[in-house]
Design a protein around this motif. Structure first.
Motif, PDB file in Angstrom:
ATOM      1  N   GLU A 155       2.395 -55.222  56.295  1.00 13.00           N
ATOM      2  CA  GLU A 155       3.201 -55.763  55.204  1.00 13.00           C
ATOM      3  C   GLU A 155       4.344 -54.815  54.881  1.00 13.00           C
ATOM      4  OE1 GLU A 155       0.338 -56.162  52.036  1.00 13.00           O
ATOM      5  OE2 GLU A 155      -0.168 -58.199  52.666  1.00 13.00           O
ATOM      6  N   ILE A 156       5.488 -55.411  54.593  1.00 13.85           N
ATOM      7  CA  ILE A 156       6.641 -54.642  54.127  1.00 13.85           C
ATOM      8  C   ILE A 156       6.910 -55.073  52.689  1.00 13.85           C
ATOM      9  CG2 ILE A 156       9.079 -54.099  54.442  1.00 13.85           C
ATOM     10  CD1 ILE A 156       8.726 -55.034  57.383  1.00 13.85           C
ATOM     11  N   GLU A 157       6.791 -54.137  51.759  1.00  7.89           N
ATOM     12  CA  GLU A 157       7.144 -54.412  50.371  1.00  7.89           C
ATOM     13  C   GLU A 157       8.634 -54.139  50.217  1.00  7.89           C
ATOM     14  OE1 GLU A 157       4.686 -52.160  47.707  1.00  7.89           O
ATOM     15  OE2 GLU A 157       2.845 -52.973  48.578  1.00  7.89           O
ATOM     16  N   VAL A 158       9.354 -55.110  49.705  1.00 10.24           N
ATOM     17  CA  VAL A 158      10.800 -55.000  49.499  1.00 10.24           C
ATOM     18  C   VAL A 158      11.044 -54.997  48.000  1.00 10.24           C
ATOM     19  CG1 VAL A 158      13.035 -56.069  49.942  1.00 10.24           C
ATOM     20  CG2 VAL A 158      11.186 -56.318  51.615  1.00 10.24           C
ATOM     21  N   VAL A 159      11.785 -53.992  47.516  1.00  5.17           N
ATOM     22  CA  VAL A 159      12.066 -53.886  46.084  1.00  5.17           C
ATOM     23  C   VAL A 159      13.529 -53.508  45.897  1.00  5.17           C
ATOM     24  CG1 VAL A 159      11.441 -52.767  43.905  1.00  5.17           C
ATOM     25  CG2 VAL A 159       9.709 -53.053  45.686  1.00  5.17           C
TER      26      VAL A 159
ATOM     27  N   PRO B   6       9.621 -64.207  53.002  1.00  9.43           N
ATOM     28  CA  PRO B   6       9.241 -63.547  51.745  1.00  9.43           C
ATOM     29  C   PRO B   6       9.046 -64.570  50.629  1.00  9.43           C
ATOM     30  CG  PRO B   6      11.590 -63.343  52.085  1.00  9.43           C
ATOM     31  CD  PRO B   6      11.033 -64.030  53.310  1.00  9.43           C
ATOM     32  N   ARG B   7       8.260 -64.175  49.636  1.00 12.32           N
ATOM     33  CA  ARG B   7       8.096 -64.968  48.408  1.00 12.32           C
ATOM     34  C   ARG B   7       8.503 -64.073  47.240  1.00 12.32           C
ATOM     35  NH1 ARG B   7       2.342 -66.873  50.351  1.00 12.32           N
ATOM     36  NH2 ARG B   7       2.997 -68.518  51.753  1.00 12.32           N
ATOM     37  N   PRO B   8       9.804 -64.045  46.937  1.00 13.21           N
ATOM     38  CA  PRO B   8      10.296 -63.108  45.930  1.00 13.21           C
ATOM     39  C   PRO B   8       9.848 -63.443  44.507  1.00 13.21           C
ATOM     40  CG  PRO B   8      12.066 -64.511  46.707  1.00 13.21           C
ATOM     41  CD  PRO B   8      10.864 -64.854  47.520  1.00 13.21           C
ATOM     42  N   VAL B   9       9.705 -62.386  43.725  1.00 19.13           N
ATOM     43  CA  VAL B   9       9.412 -62.513  42.299  1.00 19.13           C
ATOM     44  C   VAL B   9      10.322 -61.558  41.538  1.00 19.13           C
ATOM     45  CG1 VAL B   9       6.995 -63.194  42.595  1.00 19.13           C
ATOM     46  CG2 VAL B   9       7.564 -60.789  42.378  1.00 19.13           C
ATOM     47  N   ASP B  10      10.669 -61.931  40.315  1.00 19.79           N
ATOM     48  CA  ASP B  10      11.426 -61.050  39.427  1.00 19.79           C
ATOM     49  C   ASP B  10      10.439 -60.382  38.490  1.00 19.79           C
ATOM     50  OD1 ASP B  10      14.124 -61.505  40.299  1.00 19.79           O
ATOM     51  OD2 ASP B  10      13.969 -63.513  39.424  1.00 19.79           O
ATOM     52  N   LEU B  11      10.545 -59.075  38.367  1.00 21.29           N
ATOM     53  CA  LEU B  11       9.640 -58.306  37.519  1.00 21.29           C
ATOM     54  C   LEU B  11      10.435 -57.611  36.429  1.00 21.29           C
ATOM     55  CD1 LEU B  11       7.631 -56.630  40.433  1.00 21.29           C
ATOM     56  CD2 LEU B  11       6.937 -58.612  39.085  1.00 21.29           C
ATOM     57  N   ALA B  12      10.086 -57.877  35.198  1.00 25.46           N
ATOM     58  CA  ALA B  12      10.765 -57.253  34.063  1.00 25.46           C
ATOM     59  C   ALA B  12      10.321 -55.802  33.924  1.00 25.46           C
ATOM     60  CB  ALA B  12      10.461 -58.018  32.791  1.00 25.46           C
ATOM     61  N   VAL B  13      11.279 -54.941  33.565  1.00 25.52           N
ATOM     62  CA  VAL B  13      11.004 -53.527  33.343  1.00 25.52           C
ATOM     63  C   VAL B  13      11.543 -53.179  31.957  1.00 25.52           C
ATOM     64  CG1 VAL B  13      11.433 -51.175  34.153  1.00 25.52           C
ATOM     65  CG2 VAL B  13      11.217 -53.034  35.810  1.00 25.52           C
ATOM     66  N   ASP B  14      10.690 -52.616  31.105  1.00 26.25           N
ATOM     67  CA  ASP B  14      11.116 -52.248  29.759  1.00 26.25           C
ATOM     68  C   ASP B  14      12.216 -51.192  29.815  1.00 26.25           C
ATOM     69  OD1 ASP B  14       9.309 -53.959  28.559  1.00 26.25           O
ATOM     70  OD2 ASP B  14       7.757 -52.416  28.359  1.00 26.25           O
ATOM     71  N   GLY B  15      13.343 -51.478  29.182  1.00 25.02           N
ATOM     72  CA  GLY B  15      14.426 -50.512  29.082  1.00 25.02           C
ATOM     73  C   GLY B  15      15.246 -50.331  30.346  1.00 25.02           C
TER      74      GLY B  15
ATOM     75  N   SER C 242       9.191 -58.466  46.828  1.00 22.19           N
ATOM     76  CA  SER C 242       8.434 -59.382  47.662  1.00 22.19           C
ATOM     77  C   SER C 242       7.646 -58.583  48.687  1.00 22.19           C
ATOM     78  CB  SER C 242       9.370 -60.345  48.398  1.00 22.19           C
ATOM     79  OG  SER C 242       8.617 -61.258  49.167  1.00 22.19           O
ATOM     80  N   VAL C 243       6.622 -59.224  49.213  1.00 22.14           N
ATOM     81  CA  VAL C 243       5.892 -58.684  50.350  1.00 22.14           C
ATOM     82  C   VAL C 243       6.235 -59.565  51.544  1.00 22.14           C
ATOM     83  CG1 VAL C 243       3.612 -58.291  51.366  1.00 22.14           C
ATOM     84  CG2 VAL C 243       4.022 -57.752  48.952  1.00 22.14           C
ATOM     85  N   ILE C 244       6.684 -58.942  52.618  1.00 19.44           N
ATOM     86  CA  ILE C 244       6.984 -59.668  53.851  1.00 19.44           C
ATOM     87  C   ILE C 244       5.881 -59.345  54.848  1.00 19.44           C
ATOM     88  CG2 ILE C 244       8.594 -59.955  55.770  1.00 19.44           C
ATOM     89  CD1 ILE C 244      10.844 -59.160  53.864  1.00 19.44           C
TER      90      ILE C 244
END
Length: 139
Positions: free
Chosen positions: A65-69, A108-117, A124-126
């Motif tokens: 798996e390749i995690e893409v961020v 990939p199945r991308p998701v948006d992740l909120a980050v405080d501040g 996504s994980v490919i």
């Protein structure tokens, strides 16, 4: 001497390292995502092999798996560019220099992740399927 499985994963990591993003292997997500993006290669699961006899061979469809961020205001475009670059890198040498029978990435199945501040992340994980044959399941 590294096993063939380790050699294959190291070759995939080396190919990905040519991309402009920071490429890690098996590490945790760092506190800061580099502007060019971040890739983390996970060794994944070799799965249950198909076995042929005479000569004895173990045929794997190993799922790494390749995690893409990516992060920032242009994260959609950066994510798309990075995923396309991964695809082009894999397509350029689907055997990793003859180490594999075939290498293929899944969508990939991308998701948006909120980050405080901070700006949100797009991640996504490919899954990458590595087809290879060993003469020993531990090799």
């Amino acid at each position: 001497m590294p096993t063939r499985r380790e050699t294959i994963l190291a070759a995939l990591h080396a190919r990905l390292s040519a991309l402009p993003a920071v490429v890690l292997r098996g590490d945790v997500l760092p506190e800061r995502v580099p502007a060019a993006g971040l890739l983390i290669l996970r060794d994944g699961e070799p799965g249950e092999p198909e076995v042929t006899l005479s000569p004895l061979r173990y045929h794997y469809q190993h799922r790494a798996e390749i995690e893409v961020v990516v992060q920032g205001s242009a994260r959609d475009a950066a994510f798309d560019t990075l995923c396309a670059s991964i695809g082009a890198t894999i397509a350029a040498d689907r055997t990793l220099g003859g180490l594999c029978d075939w290498v293929e990435a899944e969508a990939p199945r991308p998701v948006d992740l909120a980050v405080d501040g901070a700006a949100s992340l797009k991640a996504s994980v490919i899954p990458v399927v590595l087809h290879y044959t060993l003469i020993d399941p531990l090799g």
